[in-house]
Design an enzyme around this catalytic site. Structure first.
Site, PDB file in Angstrom:
ATOM      1  N   PRO A  10       0.789  -1.228   0.000  1.00  0.00           N
ATOM      2  CG  PRO A  10      -0.127  -1.106   2.122  1.00  0.00           C
ATOM      3  CD  PRO A  10       0.527  -2.070   1.164  1.00  0.00           C
ATOM      4  CG  ASN A  11      -0.360   4.380   1.091  1.00  0.00           C
ATOM      5  OD1 ASN A  11      -1.295   4.874   0.464  1.00  0.00           O
ATOM      6  ND2 ASN A  11      -0.498   3.914   2.318  1.00  0.00           N
ATOM      7  NE  ARG A  18       0.748  13.037  -3.793  1.00  0.00           N
ATOM      8  CZ  ARG A  18      -0.358  12.297  -3.853  1.00  0.00           C
ATOM      9  NH1 ARG A  18      -0.748  11.595  -2.820  1.00  0.00           N
ATOM     10  NH2 ARG A  18      -1.092  12.282  -4.952  1.00  0.00           N
ATOM     11  CE1 TYR A  23       8.779   5.233   3.413  1.00  0.00           C
ATOM     12  CE2 TYR A  23       7.200   7.039   3.288  1.00  0.00           C
ATOM     13  CZ  TYR A  23       7.676   5.908   3.912  1.00  0.00           C
ATOM     14  OH  TYR A  23       7.049   5.432   5.035  1.00  0.00           O
ATOM     15  CG  ASN A  74       8.249  -2.147   0.835  1.00  0.00           C
ATOM     16  OD1 ASN A  74       7.606  -2.190   1.888  1.00  0.00           O
ATOM     17  ND2 ASN A  74       8.909  -1.066   0.454  1.00  0.00           N
ATOM     18  CB  ALA A  77       1.297   0.468   6.639  1.00  0.00           C
ATOM     19  CD  GLU A  98      10.124  -7.656   6.851  1.00  0.00           C
ATOM     20  OE1 GLU A  98      10.501  -8.670   7.491  1.00  0.00           O
ATOM     21  OE2 GLU A  98       9.569  -6.685   7.390  1.00  0.00           O
ATOM     22  CG  HIS A 100      10.614  -2.573   5.308  1.00  0.00           C
ATOM     23  ND1 HIS A 100       9.275  -2.462   5.053  1.00  0.00           N
ATOM     24  CD2 HIS A 100      10.789  -3.731   5.990  1.00  0.00           C
ATOM     25  CE1 HIS A 100       8.655  -3.506   5.580  1.00  0.00           C
ATOM     26  NE2 HIS A 100       9.555  -4.290   6.148  1.00  0.00           N
ATOM     27  NE  ARG A 107       9.962   5.785   9.103  1.00  0.00           N
ATOM     28  CZ  ARG A 107       9.057   5.734   8.121  1.00  0.00           C
ATOM     29  NH1 ARG A 107       9.131   4.766   7.228  1.00  0.00           N
ATOM     30  NH2 ARG A 107       8.102   6.637   8.044  1.00  0.00           N
TER      31      ARG A 107
END
Ligand code: CA2
Length: 147
Positions: A10-11, A18, A23, A74, A77, A98, A100, A107
């Site tokens: 997602p996103n 953005r 990112y 990835n 969230a 995995e 990221h 974070r």
């Protein structure tokens, strides 16, 4: 030829468009093109998928059973929330790395928990888009140790 699926959750379709301070400025299309090129260098076919929908990600993991050699994931969230994704990976019998962009351990506390980590071969985080190439190399290296 080794067949790898790169899944972005997602996103991540907003990459480069953005929050560049978090990112970066590389777009998802650029990341995916880099994954395909890295795959060619390593003798692997790389297919990329992005979805904002948990069920679509689960279906893709299920469909990888017996059809793909491995997955770079990835999960965005969903990493921190989705026992359903964890169960899908555990049942698919396809090795998952995995990935990221950010260092989730540096974070917010809620990002430190990963439901993917216990069922993944390993985790790469904090290296930005370059992490995808690292993840592909790590996954292909892992697959070679099993043959
Ligand atoms: O660092 C990563 O790759 C994450 O998986 C990214 C997720 C975040 O929830 C994870 O904790 C860590 C968020 C992806 C959102 O992507 C965006 C990209 C550009 C603009 C807005 C969101």
């Amino acid at each position: 030829m080794t067949d790898i699926l790169v899944i972005n959750g997602p996103n991540l379709n907003l990459l480069g468009l953005r929050q560049p301070e978090v990112y970066g400025r590389t777009t998802l299309a650029e990341v995916e093109a880099m994954c395909v090129e890295t795959g060619k260098d390593l003798g692997a076919t790389v297919t990329c998928l992005q979805s904002n929908h948990e069920g679509v990600l689960i279906d893709a993991i299920h469909a990888s059973r017996g059809t793909r050699d491995g997955i770079v994931l990835n999960a965005g969230a969903f990493t921190h929330t989705s026992i359903a994704l964890m169960d899908a990976i555990a049942s698919a019998e396809v090795p998952v790395v995995e990935l990221h962009l950010s260092n989730i351990h540096a974070r917010e506390t809620f990002r430190h928990k990963s439901w993917i980590a216990p069922v993944a071969v390993g985790q790469i985080c904090g290296f930005g888009p370059a992490g995808y190439a690292l993840a592909l190399r790590a996954l292909i290296g892992h697959l070679e140790t099993r043959t």
